[in-house]
Design an enzyme around this catalytic site. Structure first.
Site, PDB file in Angstrom:
ATOM      1  N   TYR A   5       0.837  -1.208   0.000  1.00  0.00           N
ATOM      2  CA  TYR A   5       0.000   0.000   0.000  1.00  0.00           C
ATOM      3  C   TYR A   5       0.876   1.264   0.000  1.00  0.00           C
ATOM      4  O   TYR A   5       0.707   2.141  -0.839  1.00  0.00           O
ATOM      5  CB  TYR A   5      -0.917   0.003   1.240  1.00  0.00           C
ATOM      6  CG  TYR A   5      -1.640   1.318   1.380  1.00  0.00           C
ATOM      7  CD1 TYR A   5      -2.726   1.611   0.557  1.00  0.00           C
ATOM      8  CD2 TYR A   5      -1.209   2.295   2.283  1.00  0.00           C
ATOM      9  CE1 TYR A   5      -3.369   2.837   0.623  1.00  0.00           C
ATOM     10  CE2 TYR A   5      -1.838   3.523   2.358  1.00  0.00           C
ATOM     11  CZ  TYR A   5      -2.924   3.786   1.535  1.00  0.00           C
ATOM     12  OH  TYR A   5      -3.539   5.009   1.607  1.00  0.00           O
ATOM     13  N   ARG A  17       8.595 -11.229  -2.830  1.00  0.00           N
ATOM     14  CA  ARG A  17       8.443 -12.676  -2.750  1.00  0.00           C
ATOM     15  C   ARG A  17       8.066 -13.208  -4.130  1.00  0.00           C
ATOM     16  O   ARG A  17       7.473 -12.470  -4.931  1.00  0.00           O
ATOM     17  CB  ARG A  17       7.368 -13.012  -1.706  1.00  0.00           C
ATOM     18  CG  ARG A  17       7.828 -12.653  -0.302  1.00  0.00           C
ATOM     19  CD  ARG A  17       6.759 -12.871   0.717  1.00  0.00           C
ATOM     20  NE  ARG A  17       5.596 -12.047   0.443  1.00  0.00           N
ATOM     21  CZ  ARG A  17       4.461 -12.099   1.126  1.00  0.00           C
ATOM     22  NH1 ARG A  17       4.348 -12.929   2.142  1.00  0.00           N
ATOM     23  NH2 ARG A  17       3.451 -11.314   0.821  1.00  0.00           N
ATOM     24  N   THR A  62       3.028 -15.871  -7.377  1.00  0.00           N
ATOM     25  CA  THR A  62       2.284 -17.127  -7.275  1.00  0.00           C
ATOM     26  C   THR A  62       1.050 -17.053  -8.175  1.00  0.00           C
ATOM     27  O   THR A  62       0.639 -15.963  -8.582  1.00  0.00           O
ATOM     28  CB  THR A  62       1.793 -17.365  -5.830  1.00  0.00           C
ATOM     29  OG1 THR A  62       0.899 -16.288  -5.497  1.00  0.00           O
ATOM     30  CG2 THR A  62       2.933 -17.409  -4.832  1.00  0.00           C
ATOM     31  N   PRO A  68      -4.236  -9.885 -10.080  1.00  0.00           N
ATOM     32  CA  PRO A  68      -3.708  -9.242 -11.300  1.00  0.00           C
ATOM     33  C   PRO A  68      -3.113  -7.862 -11.007  1.00  0.00           C
ATOM     34  O   PRO A  68      -2.133  -7.458 -11.641  1.00  0.00           O
ATOM     35  CB  PRO A  68      -4.944  -9.120 -12.207  1.00  0.00           C
ATOM     36  CG  PRO A  68      -5.927 -10.091 -11.665  1.00  0.00           C
ATOM     37  CD  PRO A  68      -5.635 -10.312 -10.224  1.00  0.00           C
ATOM     38  N   SER A  80      10.729  -0.292   8.803  1.00  0.00           N
ATOM     39  CA  SER A  80       9.315  -0.011   8.560  1.00  0.00           C
ATOM     40  C   SER A  80       8.689   0.592   9.811  1.00  0.00           C
ATOM     41  O   SER A  80       8.361  -0.128  10.752  1.00  0.00           O
ATOM     42  CB  SER A  80       8.596  -1.307   8.159  1.00  0.00           C
ATOM     43  OG  SER A  80       7.295  -1.000   7.730  1.00  0.00           O
ATOM     44  N   PHE A 108       7.008   4.633   9.838  1.00  0.00           N
ATOM     45  CA  PHE A 108       6.033   5.412   9.083  1.00  0.00           C
ATOM     46  C   PHE A 108       4.696   5.587   9.811  1.00  0.00           C
ATOM     47  O   PHE A 108       3.620   5.342   9.250  1.00  0.00           O
ATOM     48  CB  PHE A 108       5.832   4.789   7.681  1.00  0.00           C
ATOM     49  CG  PHE A 108       7.126   4.638   6.952  1.00  0.00           C
ATOM     50  CD1 PHE A 108       7.757   5.754   6.432  1.00  0.00           C
ATOM     51  CD2 PHE A 108       7.760   3.401   6.840  1.00  0.00           C
ATOM     52  CE1 PHE A 108       8.985   5.638   5.789  1.00  0.00           C
ATOM     53  CE2 PHE A 108       8.987   3.280   6.201  1.00  0.00           C
ATOM     54  CZ  PHE A 108       9.595   4.391   5.678  1.00  0.00           C
ATOM     55  N   LYS A 115       7.592  -2.550  16.693  1.00  0.00           N
ATOM     56  CA  LYS A 115       8.447  -1.612  15.953  1.00  0.00           C
ATOM     57  C   LYS A 115       9.579  -1.099  16.844  1.00  0.00           C
ATOM     58  O   LYS A 115      10.704  -0.908  16.380  1.00  0.00           O
ATOM     59  CB  LYS A 115       7.607  -0.452  15.401  1.00  0.00           C
ATOM     60  CG  LYS A 115       6.653  -0.889  14.285  1.00  0.00           C
ATOM     61  CD  LYS A 115       5.973   0.294  13.600  1.00  0.00           C
ATOM     62  CE  LYS A 115       5.162  -0.164  12.392  1.00  0.00           C
ATOM     63  NZ  LYS A 115       4.514   0.940  11.670  1.00  0.00           N
ATOM     64  N   CYS A 140       0.076  10.424  10.068  1.00  0.00           N
ATOM     65  CA  CYS A 140      -1.002   9.666   9.410  1.00  0.00           C
ATOM     66  C   CYS A 140      -0.926   9.773   7.892  1.00  0.00           C
ATOM     67  O   CYS A 140      -0.757  10.876   7.356  1.00  0.00           O
ATOM     68  CB  CYS A 140      -2.357  10.212   9.826  1.00  0.00           C
ATOM     69  SG  CYS A 140      -2.636  10.177  11.588  1.00  0.00           S
TER      70      CYS A 140
END
Ligand SMILES: NC(=O)c1ccc[n+]([C@@H]2O[C@H](COP(=O)([O-])OP(=O)(O)OC[C@H]3O[C@@H](n4cnc5c(N)ncnc54)[C@H](OP(=O)(O)O)[C@@H]3O)[C@@H](O)[C@H]2O)c1
Length: 252
Positions: A21, A42, A45, A50, A118, A120, A141, A162
């Site tokens: 996202y 990754r 698969t 799509p 990560s 944020f 975190k 945010c």
């Protein structure tokens, strides 16, 4: 600049979680500033939607190098890390603890000039204790933050507050045709709403800035500090609609 190592004078950036996202904005920002950009993904698969395949296609057309692998593949990660200068992780909350594998690989590679884990979100070391579910998320975190601080890896921790497009769905529910908006509390509490694309661009700048080495950077532009009531007023002006303020929790 401190982090400039290759012939085209731009740092090489490796992104984990770049198809997500928020991550897709970081990948686009990195390429838009001309950084040779790598995304660790990754393996594709048959179940992959799509839209994910399309995004991978978009990245390839932008010149991004997609490296397929799993976080468990230590040697593969080390060999990719040796080709880049900066690492940005935008892995999801569920994979935050797995960043320990990235840290191990960065230490083994020994060449990384900056790591942004990560985060944020809110500035986790300053916030007053939040409600338990959010506290549990922040604890994960924080653990990674402490590990990085205890290592020799140069880092920058980004508190971007945010994500505006994400939170506007809750604060305005703009796609809902009903004439009322649920107001949280009095609606006067202020939040910092930063647009995802801006956060991504600042993040690429911050990752390359020698002044932000081993620092926390908080994105808090004064013009982006806004209450829900102020947001509703702006939305009314923009759309010409008038909303009822429902001070309750809507159960759908
Ligand atoms: N402040 C805010 O308002 C706000 C809003 C949203 C997110 N965030 C933060 O931004 C960060 C990223 O969140 P997000 O929602 O953008 O993430 P996301 O979309 O859920 O996931 C990002 C990517 O990570 C990869 N991934 C997922 N699970 C994985 C696993 N177990 N192991 C390895 N890779 C995995 C996937 O890519 P592949 O399948 O291609 O590998 C996925 O596309 C988080 O720290 C989150 O808290 C903040």
């Amino acid at each position: 600049m401190e982090i400039m190592s290759n012939s085209c004078n731009k740092s090489k950036i490796l992104i984990f979680g770049g198809t997500g996202y928020f991550g897709k904005h970081v990948v686009r920002a990195s390429t838009s500033f001309g950084h040779p950009t790598f995304v660790f993904v990754r393996p594709a698969t048959a179940q992959m939607p799509p839209s994910s395949l399309q995004l991978r296609g978009e990245f390839r057309s932008l010149g991004v190098t997609l490296v397929q692998g799993e976080l468990e593949e230590h040697e593969k990660m080390v060999s990719v890390l040796k080709q880049v200068d900066i690492v940005i992780s935008v892995l999801p909350v569920s994979a935050v603890p797995d960043q320990i594998k990235i840290i191990d690989a960065i230490i083994a590679a020994g060449n990384i000039k900056r790591f942004l884990p990560s985060e944020f979100g809110c500035e986790m070391d300053r916030i007053t204790p939040p409600l338990p579910p959010f506290e549990a998320l922040l604890e994960k975190k924080k653990k990674i933050r402490r590990l990085i601080e205890a290592s020799t890896i140069p880092y920058t921790f980004v508190s971007s507050n945010c994500c505006a497009a994400y939170f506007v769905n809750f604060l305005l529910h703009p796609h809902d045709p009903r004439p009322d908006i649920v107001v949280y509390g009095t609606g006067e509490a202020k939040a910092v709403l930063n647009w995802e694309q801006d956060i991504a661009k600042y993040t690429i700048k911050v990752a390359n800035d020698p002044r932000t080495r081993n620092r926390v950077v908080i994105y808090r532009p004064p013009g982006n500090i806004i209450s829900q009531n102020e947001l509703i007023s702006s939305w009314e002006k923009k759309t010409g609609r008038r909303f009822e303020k429902a001070c309750r929790v809507r159960i759908t």
